[in-house]
Design an enzyme around this catalytic site. Structure first.
Site, PDB file in Angstrom:
ATOM      1  N   GLU A  10      10.564  -4.884   4.314  1.00 23.60           N
ATOM      2  CA  GLU A  10      10.615  -6.302   3.912  1.00 23.60           C
ATOM      3  C   GLU A  10      10.258  -6.448   2.428  1.00 23.60           C
ATOM      4  OE1 GLU A  10       9.025  -5.099   6.535  1.00 23.60           O
ATOM      5  OE2 GLU A  10       9.037  -6.457   8.254  1.00 23.60           O
ATOM      6  N   LYS A  32       9.241  -1.214  14.454  1.00 23.06           N
ATOM      7  CA  LYS A  32       9.840  -0.827  13.169  1.00 23.06           C
ATOM      8  C   LYS A  32      10.832   0.317  13.388  1.00 23.06           C
ATOM      9  CE  LYS A  32       5.707  -1.483  10.304  1.00 23.06           C
ATOM     10  NZ  LYS A  32       4.754  -0.801   9.434  1.00 23.06           N
ATOM     11  N   LYS A  34       0.849  -1.195   0.000  1.00 19.84           N
ATOM     12  CA  LYS A  34       0.000   0.000   0.000  1.00 19.84           C
ATOM     13  C   LYS A  34       0.887   1.249   0.000  1.00 19.84           C
ATOM     14  CE  LYS A  34      -3.548   2.492   2.450  1.00 19.84           C
ATOM     15  NZ  LYS A  34      -4.540   2.552   3.514  1.00 19.84           N
ATOM     16  N   GLU A  91      -5.010  -7.250  14.503  1.00 15.38           N
ATOM     17  CA  GLU A  91      -4.495  -5.928  14.131  1.00 15.38           C
ATOM     18  C   GLU A  91      -5.613  -4.884  14.199  1.00 15.38           C
ATOM     19  OE1 GLU A  91      -0.906  -5.064  11.386  1.00 15.38           O
ATOM     20  OE2 GLU A  91      -2.632  -4.738  10.100  1.00 15.38           O
ATOM     21  N   GLY A 110      -4.832  -1.963   4.688  1.00 17.76           N
ATOM     22  CA  GLY A 110      -4.030  -3.105   4.232  1.00 17.76           C
ATOM     23  C   GLY A 110      -4.715  -4.446   4.452  1.00 17.76           C
ATOM     24  N   ARG A 111      -5.253  -4.665   5.644  1.00 18.62           N
ATOM     25  CA  ARG A 111      -5.836  -5.984   5.939  1.00 18.62           C
ATOM     26  C   ARG A 111      -7.217  -6.171   5.309  1.00 18.62           C
ATOM     27  NH1 ARG A 111      -4.898  -2.921  10.167  1.00 18.62           N
ATOM     28  NH2 ARG A 111      -6.562  -2.138  11.500  1.00 18.62           N
ATOM     29  N   HIS A 160      -5.568 -34.071  16.546  1.00 21.76           N
ATOM     30  CA  HIS A 160      -4.514 -34.958  17.038  1.00 21.76           C
ATOM     31  C   HIS A 160      -3.354 -34.173  17.623  1.00 21.76           C
ATOM     32  CE1 HIS A 160      -6.573 -38.356  15.203  1.00 21.76           C
ATOM     33  NE2 HIS A 160      -6.895 -37.491  14.260  1.00 21.76           N
TER      34      HIS A 160
HETATM   35  O1  F6P Z   1       3.085  -3.390   9.811  1.00 17.92           O
HETATM   36  C1  F6P Z   1       1.717  -3.458   9.623  1.00 17.92           C
HETATM   37  C2  F6P Z   1       1.287  -3.104   8.233  1.00 17.92           C
HETATM   38  O2  F6P Z   1       1.197  -1.734   8.110  1.00 17.92           O
HETATM   39  C3  F6P Z   1      -0.035  -3.781   7.887  1.00 17.92           C
HETATM   40  O3  F6P Z   1      -1.128  -3.136   8.396  1.00 17.92           O
HETATM   41  C4  F6P Z   1       0.038  -3.809   6.395  1.00 17.92           C
HETATM   42  O4  F6P Z   1      -0.895  -4.687   5.841  1.00 17.92           O
HETATM   43  C5  F6P Z   1       1.473  -4.247   6.230  1.00 17.92           C
HETATM   44  O5  F6P Z   1       2.181  -3.577   7.253  1.00 17.92           O
HETATM   45  C6  F6P Z   1       2.085  -3.957   4.895  1.00 17.92           C
HETATM   46  O6  F6P Z   1       2.067  -2.603   4.564  1.00 17.92           O
HETATM   47  P1  F6P Z   1       2.249  -2.147   3.063  1.00 17.92           P
HETATM   48  O7  F6P Z   1       1.143  -2.724   2.273  1.00 17.92           O
HETATM   49  O8  F6P Z   1       2.199  -0.645   3.084  1.00 17.92           O
HETATM   50  O9  F6P Z   1       3.578  -2.650   2.593  1.00 17.92           O
END
Ligand code: F6P
Length: 508
Positions: free
Chosen positions: A202, A481, A196, A341, A255-256, A371
Site C-alpha cells: 500500500e 497479504k 519500517k 495487534e 511498527g505500532r 447520541h
Molecule cells: O500489516 C501489519 C503491519 O506490519 C503493521 O504491524 C505495521 O505497522 C504496518 O504493517 C506497516 O508496516 P511497514 O511500516 O513496514 O510498512
C-alpha cells in the site's frame, strides 16, 4: 510462599461480586485508593493526569490478588528484560526498544536513538529554515503503525497554526491520496514515505503515485522531494532516495510503537522540534514510573489489572474508549491497533491455548457518541468497561460553556453508568453497576500526550505478561497479504466464493 499463575487465576475467580455502589458504601477511602495522579514535569512546567478507577470493580483484595498474578507471571523479570533491551519477542528473536527512543532503556540503544534523533532534528530544522525551498505541505504515506501515530499526534497537537500542513495517507484506495493532492500545492509539498520494512504494498504504491503526481505537476526533481522514514535505509536508497533525506530507526522498534522514531517526522514538521521533544519526555516520565514503581501503585500495571478483570474473569469481549476531546478523536483507532495487534493472540509464549486475551478495543468521541452508541452501554446486554479521557484545560477559545458542557457530560456518563436508575417500567429502567474509568489530564499538551500514549503501551505489555502471550509479533496479518499476492500472480484456484467475486469484479 509464591503461587503459580494458575493458582493466582483460580484465587481471582473466587472473588465475590459486590456492585459498584456497594463498594463505595463499604470503603470510605475507596476514591483515595483508586484515583491517583501522575505528576509530569517537562520543560520546567508541571502538569499531571488523574487516573480514576474507583468506578470499576477493583478492590484492595482484587488488587492484592492481581499483584500475586503479576508475581507468578514473572512481571518484574519481564519488565527488566524489556528495559534492558533483551529479547521479549521470542518468535522473532527481537527486543522491543521503543522506550530507548525516549531515553529510557539499554545504554547503547539510547545512544543510537539519540544519534538518529540528532540527524532527524537537523533535517527537520533545516527544512523549517528553507533548505528544501518553501515547504507548506507534507504528504505522509504509511500504513498501520507507520500512519496511525503520526495521524493522531498531528491531529491532537498540530491544530493551532501548524508550521507545515500534514496529510497522512494510508489506504491503497486512491480516493485517499487524491484527497491529499487536492489539498496540496505540488511545488511546496514534501512526500514522507514511512515504512519500517520499505516493502509494504500500500505504502510503496502510494509513494509511486505521489511521485508521479509531483512529476506530472512539473516539479523539477520529484525524488528530491521525498523523505524516507525506515528501518531499512538500504531499501530506500535502492528506491532512489538520496541518503541525506533518509531518516532511519532501529529494527528493534515495532511498527505500532514507532511514532517516537523518525516515523514521527511529520509530527515534528507540524508542531516543531521542541514540542516533539516534549512529547518524548512526557513518555519518558511514564517509562520511568513504569520501570521503577511496584505493584498497584504502578499505573499501567493497575490499568492492566482492570482490563484482565473484565476480559478474563467477567467475559467482557470489548472495551471502549471515549475521548471527550475532539483533538483525541483518532485515539480509539490508535489504541485499536496498539491493543488488538499486540494482544489479539490465542496461544501463549509456549504455543499453548491461552484462553481469552485482548478484548476488542473500540470507541469514539464525546459527546457525539452519547447520541449514537451509548444506548447499548446503558441498557444493552453487553458488559463493556469504558475509559473516559478528557482535559481540564479546553482546546478551544470559544465561550467556556462549550468546555463545561463537554466535561459535565463526560462525568455524567460515568455517574449514570454506575448508579443506573430503577423504574418499574422495564423500558425506562437503567440497571447501573456498569464500570468506567476516567483519565483526566490537566491539559492536553505535547508532554501529556506523550505520557498518555506511553501509559497505554505499558498497559498492553503488562496485560500480555500476565496473559503469558507475546505482544510484539503480528503473524495474524500475514496470511491475507500472501493470498492477495497469489491472486495478483494468478494461476491459483481459490474457494468458489472468492473465485466468483474475482470474476464479478473482472479480476479473475
Ligand atoms: O500489516 C501489519 C503491519 O506490519 C503493521 O504491524 C505495521 O505497522 C504496518 O504493517 C506497516 O508496516 P511497514 O511500516 O513496514 O510498512
Amino acid at each position: 510462599m509464591t503461587i503459580t499463575r494458575d493458582e493466582a487465576w483460580k484465587a481471582l475467580a473466587l472473588h465475590p461480586d459486590p456492585t459498584l455502589e456497594e463498594l463505595f458504601a463499604a470503603d470510605p477511602d475507596r476514591l483515595d485508593k483508586l484515583a491517583t495522579r501522575l505528576e509530569l514535569d517537562v520543560s520546567g512546567e508541571k502538569r499531571g493526569i488523574l487516573f480514576d478507577w474507583s468506578k470499576t470493580h477493583l478492590t484492595d483484595e482484587l488488587l492484592g490478588e492481581f499483584e500475586a498474578l503479576a508475581e507468578a507471571s514473572g512481571f518484574d523479570i519481564m519488565r527488566e528484560r524489556l528495559f534492558a533491551g533483551e529479547v521479549v519477542n521470542p518468535t522473532e528473536n527481537r527486543a522491543a526498544e521503543h522506550s530507548a527512543l525516549r531515553g529510557v532503556g539499554r545504554e547503547a540503544s539510547v545512544e543510537e536513538a539519540e544519534a538518529l534523533r540528532a540527524r532527524m532534528k537537523l533535517l527537520v530544522e533545516a527544512i523549517h529554515q528553507g533548505a528544501l525551498g518553501e515547504v507548506k505541505h507534507v504528504i505522509h504515506v504509511g500504513i498501520g503503525g507507520s500512519a496511525l501515530g503520526p495521524a493522531l499526534a498531528v491531529d491532537a497537537l498540530g491544530r493551532d497554526k501548524p508550521i507545515v500542513d500534514v496529510h497522512v495517507v494510508s489506504n491503497i484506495d486512491g480516493v485517499a491520496l487524491e484527497e491529499a493532492f487536492e489539498a496540496c500545492d505540488p511545488e511546496t509539498t514534501l512526500v514522507a514515505v514511512a515504512s519500517k520494512t520499505f516493502t509494504t504494498i500500500e505504502t510503496m504504491t502510494n509513494a509511486h503515485s505521489a511521485l508521479k503526481w509531483l512529476a506530472d505537476s512539473g516539479v523539477a526533481d520529484p525524488t528530491g522531494r521525498v523523505i524516507a522514514l525506515t528501518a531499512y535505509p538500504e531499501k530506500a536508497v535502492e528506491w532512489g532516495v538520496d541518503e541525506t533525506r533518509i531518516l532511519p530507526f532501529a529494527e528493534s522498534v515495532g511498527g505500532r510503537y514507532s511514532l517516537w522514531s523518525s516515523i514521527g517526522f511529520p509530527i515534528a514538521m507540524a508542531i516543531g522540534w521542541e514540542e516533539f521533544e516534549d512529547m518524548l519526555e512526557g513518555a519518558a516520565q511514564v517509562d520511568r514510573h513504569f520501570r521503577d514503581t511496584q505493584g498497584r501503585a504502578n499505573l499501567p500495571l493497575r490499568a492492566a489489572f482492570g482490563d484482565l478483570y473484565y476480559s478474563r474473569l467477567k467475559g467482557a469481549q470489548t472495551r471502549a474508549v471515549f475521548a471527550y476531546d475532539e483533538r483525541l478523536r483518532l485515539l480509539p483507532d490508535y489504541l485499536q491497533q496498539l491493543e488488538m495487534e499486540s494482544n489479539g493472540k490465542s496461544v501463549t509464549v509456549d504455543g499453548e491455548p491461552s484462553g481469552p486475551t485482548a478484548p476488542i478495543t473500540w470507541g469514539g468521541v464525546g459527546t457525539d457518541a452519547q447520541h449514537a452508541v451509548f444506548q447499548l452501554l446503558h441498557q444493552g446486554t453487553h458488559l463493556v468497561p469504558i475509559d473516559f479521557i478528557a482535559s481540564i484545560e479546553p482546546g478551544d477559545m470559544l465561550d467556556a460553556a462549550h468546555h463545561h458542557i463537554l466535561l459535565m457530560n463526560c462525568f455524567a456518563q460515568g455517574a449514570a453508568l454506575m448508579a443506573g436508575r430503577h423504574s418499574d417500567d422495564p423500558h425506562r429502567n437503567y440497571p447501573g453497576n456498569r464500570p468506567s474509568a476516567t483519565i483526566l489530564c490537566d491539559d492536553l499538551d505535547a508532554a501529556t500526550f506523550g505520557a498518555l500514549i506511553a501509559f497505554h503501551e505499558h498497559r498492553v505489555f503488562a496485560a500480555a505478561v500476565m496473559l503469558d502471550i507475546n505482544p510484539f509479533d503480528q503473524f495474524g496479518v500475514e496470511l491475507g497479504k500472501e493470498i492477495a499476492k497469489k491472486i495478483e500472480a494468478g494461476g491459483e484456484k481459490f474457494d468458489a466464493s472468492t473465485e466468483a467475486l474475482l470474476k464479478e469484479a473482472g479480476l479473475g
